[in-house]
Design an enzyme around this catalytic site. Sequence first.
Site, PDB file in Angstrom:
ATOM      1  N   HIS A 152      49.883  44.667  32.690  1.00 31.48           N
ATOM      2  CA  HIS A 152      49.107  44.877  33.916  1.00 31.48           C
ATOM      3  C   HIS A 152      49.933  44.362  35.089  1.00 31.48           C
ATOM      4  CE1 HIS A 152      45.782  44.796  36.761  1.00 31.48           C
ATOM      5  NE2 HIS A 152      45.161  45.594  35.922  1.00 31.48           N
ATOM      6  N   ASP A 173      41.860  48.796  28.911  1.00 34.51           N
ATOM      7  CA  ASP A 173      41.938  50.111  28.254  1.00 34.51           C
ATOM      8  C   ASP A 173      42.191  49.999  26.762  1.00 34.51           C
ATOM      9  OD1 ASP A 173      43.479  50.770  31.238  1.00 34.51           O
ATOM     10  OD2 ASP A 173      41.651  51.783  30.615  1.00 34.51           O
TER      11      ASP A 173
END
Length: 429
Positions: A306, A364
């Site tokens: 991320h 996700d």
Amino acid sequence: MSDQNAKLELGGKISEFPTRKGTIGPDVVDISSLYAKTGAFTYDPGFTSTASCESKITYIDGDEGVLLYRGYPIEQLAEQGDFLETCYLLLYGELPTKAQKEDFDYRVTHHTMLHEQMLKFFTGFRRDAHPMAVMCGIVGALSAFYHDSTDISDPHQRMVASIRMIAKMPTIAALAYKYHVGQPFMYPKNQLDYSSNFLHMCFSVPCEEYKVNPILARAMDRIFILHADHEQNASTSTVRLAGSSGANPFACIAAGIACLWGPAHGGANEAALNMLAEIGSVDRIPEFVARAKDKNDPFRLMGFGHRVYKNYDPRAKIMQKTCHEVLNELGIKDDPLLEVALELERIALTDPYFIEKKLYPNIDFYSGITLKALGFPTTMFTVLFALARTVGWIAQWSEMIEDPAQKIGRPRQLYTGAPQRDYVPLAKR
Ligand code: SDX
């Protein structure tokens, strides 16, 4: 403003720039006068060190794994609240009173139907069109039907457009799904809550009664809460940039949906599930981990890493818990994909490469397994992300429109192309 100025020495000249402190989080250096003072631009591809705006909506601490919506921790909102309460909070800045919540729920519920003529748009797509392509098209077309809420200078029209977007996205998502699977469209039922209504529109059929499983509806609602907003991510920045030109709200949201579709962003949930399916079994994990580390191999572990979180994505932990609740409720025991996911997570969290690069599972990673268990095809995963993120996009868009300092976004560049040169006629080339 803080009392410290930042000093920059460039070309033998020292320029000073004011700094500003946020409520929490990093200070900023206001460099809006940099070009005027120095004749130079900043250079920050991907905006890794750039604050594009001031915002009061969402705060992320990537090192500590903290996510706050209007100051409230995501863990508390996901456990104790519901999605429409989170929508109210993101839009208006405070948790609603009982009366405010009832009014807001009523307004959203009574905007869930789509203009009947829009249903014809769906039949113009191929049945196998990706639902995200359909959603981009339909949402962009909303401005062709709802002219009475496109004047962005009118606060009332902005509020109507906001309610319409939040209310109609589940209907559009469900219609895209039904068209994709070749089943008849199901209309919203006003007596159902937001997430139950969505599951009804997706999974009920005219030929039999459909009873929404409250545990699955609660899980769906929590997934929406987790995806509602996330500071200035790529799709939110797209919506803000589109909105800064004065484009109507439906066009701005359609731009956000298009950006979210990318596999590096919202498309990662679909890509993560496809990756788990490609790995297939636990014994093939080392082969894929090696590929993820190989600089010459473009393969990346979808659902890991991320830009901001250099610790566990707090949403991933809640997503993992929700995933187990859904699998238990549905009696899905040894799901091979979950087995691969759990082993991949264990390996990645102990592998020096991932530890050194601070690559943790993001939201996700587990959402795909959960959504598949709920009955959605992988092509619908990013559609559900877009459904939930619409309130975040709308809240950020509204904040930008209402910011007296806002102006059209127009970044500059470092030009490394050809210097000026004269045209050469074809006969002489
Ligand atoms: C979302 O911004 C948001 O808030 C987004 C989001 C939201 O709610 O809006 O949180 C939603 O988009 C979550 C992210 C979903 N994407 C994925 O899961 C796709 C896989 N992840 C990567 O593509 C990547 O981690 C990004 C795009 C998410 C972040 O990339 P960055 O910050 O630009 O970092 P990077 O690409 O510079 O990577 C840093 C290093 C690199 O190695 P070096 O060049 O330093 O040697 O880490 C490596 C990368 O090669 N790396 C990975 C990796 N992610 C980064 N290596 C293997 N697998 C990965 N997944």
